[in-house]
Motif scaffolding. Sequence first.
Motif, PDB file in Angstrom:
ATOM      1  N   ARG A   1      22.187  19.992  41.980  1.00  0.00           N
ATOM      2  CA  ARG A   1      21.825  20.923  43.049  1.00  0.00           C
ATOM      3  C   ARG A   1      20.463  21.565  42.730  1.00  0.00           C
ATOM      4  NH1 ARG A   1      26.928  24.663  44.332  1.00  0.00           N
ATOM      5  NH2 ARG A   1      26.751  25.207  42.120  1.00  0.00           N
TER       6      ARG A   1
ATOM      7  N   ASP B   1      30.507  26.018  41.663  1.00  0.00           N
ATOM      8  CA  ASP B   1      30.770  24.685  41.111  1.00  0.00           C
ATOM      9  C   ASP B   1      30.335  24.713  39.642  1.00  0.00           C
ATOM     10  OD1 ASP B   1      30.926  22.051  40.353  1.00  0.00           O
ATOM     11  OD2 ASP B   1      30.060  21.257  42.206  1.00  0.00           O
TER      12      ASP B   1
ATOM     13  N   PRO C   1      23.796  20.728  51.445  1.00  0.00           N
ATOM     14  CA  PRO C   1      24.779  19.641  51.335  1.00  0.00           C
ATOM     15  C   PRO C   1      26.068  20.003  50.615  1.00  0.00           C
ATOM     16  CG  PRO C   1      22.584  18.826  50.859  1.00  0.00           C
ATOM     17  CD  PRO C   1      22.463  20.305  50.982  1.00  0.00           C
ATOM     18  N   ASP C   2      26.031  20.991  49.700  1.00  0.00           N
ATOM     19  CA  ASP C   2      27.235  21.343  48.936  1.00  0.00           C
ATOM     20  C   ASP C   2      28.049  22.440  49.598  1.00  0.00           C
ATOM     21  OD1 ASP C   2      25.355  23.354  48.540  1.00  0.00           O
ATOM     22  OD2 ASP C   2      26.113  23.827  46.540  1.00  0.00           O
ATOM     23  N   GLY C   3      27.639  22.890  50.778  1.00  0.00           N
ATOM     24  CA  GLY C   3      28.345  23.963  51.463  1.00  0.00           C
ATOM     25  C   GLY C   3      27.745  25.333  51.219  1.00  0.00           C
ATOM     26  N   SER C   4      26.775  25.438  50.299  1.00  0.00           N
ATOM     27  CA  SER C   4      26.068  26.707  50.111  1.00  0.00           C
ATOM     28  C   SER C   4      25.245  27.014  51.364  1.00  0.00           C
ATOM     29  CB  SER C   4      25.143  26.638  48.891  1.00  0.00           C
ATOM     30  OG  SER C   4      25.868  26.405  47.710  1.00  0.00           O
ATOM     31  N   VAL C   5      24.970  28.291  51.566  1.00  0.00           N
ATOM     32  CA  VAL C   5      24.246  28.708  52.769  1.00  0.00           C
ATOM     33  C   VAL C   5      23.071  29.591  52.371  1.00  0.00           C
ATOM     34  CG1 VAL C   5      24.381  30.055  54.902  1.00  0.00           C
ATOM     35  CG2 VAL C   5      26.295  28.579  54.236  1.00  0.00           C
TER      36      VAL C   5
ATOM     37  N   LYS D   1      27.851  28.184  46.785  1.00  0.00           N
ATOM     38  CA  LYS D   1      29.227  27.745  46.568  1.00  0.00           C
ATOM     39  C   LYS D   1      29.454  27.493  45.078  1.00  0.00           C
ATOM     40  CE  LYS D   1      32.637  24.428  48.294  1.00  0.00           C
ATOM     41  NZ  LYS D   1      32.859  23.274  49.190  1.00  0.00           N
TER      42      LYS D   1
ATOM     43  N   GLU E   1      22.660  25.516  56.273  1.00  0.00           N
ATOM     44  CA  GLU E   1      23.693  25.079  55.327  1.00  0.00           C
ATOM     45  C   GLU E   1      23.182  23.906  54.501  1.00  0.00           C
ATOM     46  OE1 GLU E   1      28.382  23.605  55.252  1.00  0.00           O
ATOM     47  OE2 GLU E   1      27.572  24.677  56.986  1.00  0.00           O
TER      48      GLU E   1
END
Length: 344
Positions: A165, A180, A141-145, A178, A139
């Motif tokens: 990012r 954005d 830092p922005d919640g993307s995986v 995620k 994972e």
Amino acid sequence: MKPNGIPPALLEKYLSGACTEAEKEIVEAWYASLQGEPRYLDHLPDAEQNEIRQEAFGNIRRELNFGEEEPVQTSLWRALPWRLVTGIAASVAIVLGVYLAVNLRTIPQPDITAKTDTKTAPLPITVFENTGMQIVRHELPDGSVVTMHPNAVIEYRAGFANNKRFVAFSGEGFFDVKKDKTRPFNIKSGDMVIRVLGTSFNVKAVKNQKKFQVDVVTGSVQVTAQGESFDKQEVILKPQQQALFELDSKRLISKTLPTQAKKEIYEPLTIVFEETPLNKVIEQLEKRFNVSISLANPGLAKCGLTANFESQTFSNILEILCTSLEVTYTISDNNITINGEPCE
């Protein structure tokens, strides 16, 4: 020899990490030439001197947090003593020197190197490598995986520097980004850059292979290839489209993928098992996905699996299967070996 002038726009491009290698060499050579030349602006044409004055003054106003207050008239700037102007320009050169000293010691991906800020120290670099023989989920830092295959490596500034990012990636991995709209997500793999807002796609950028590959599952993706030895190329991909960047010819192409009977392991699938023997589960998975599965212990074949997989990728199915049956697996490309003790 007197130092040559350099466009302020090129300095700004360098500081933002957008320069080509050739442009970087120009800027760094220019900076090196300034040593011992404290009055280097005196050697520039009047038009370039004025442009640097305006650029430097704008940067200084921003650094002092003048924001959008009442603008200062350019006549006031022109009225400043030239010695002061030279001093300010020399200060700009010093700031650039600090930037060079810091960033030339960091990893060689300018896209993930943060600007030097006098108030905030650069964030540390996170490097994650999948050193195992299974697919792992990482994972960001922005919640993307990113679901990473063995030997895949990802690098980025902790917390994402400057609220941007950027990651550097090599190997194979499936990105679920995620959404954005204010912060596009950028992935750099060699000379290839992938830019998205929020989507899912697979990246295959293995260093010893002749092609880098991007396959889009959802959303849209912009893929750009640019380097010193070739011109910029760009394609926009939609779902079920693929980009291929040939490392030898430096050619970037895109194509629409035909509908296939078997899915790739990153594509989602719905499938149900009800006390199904593992050998029958394997038959179904091999039929649905482009994989080859073997059992290290033939006694595992009769182990039963009950599970309802709804819109799951192969890696998720495999993880749940192994957890349920208390077995493990190893993967090499699309070849999977399941290891474990026979069921009682």
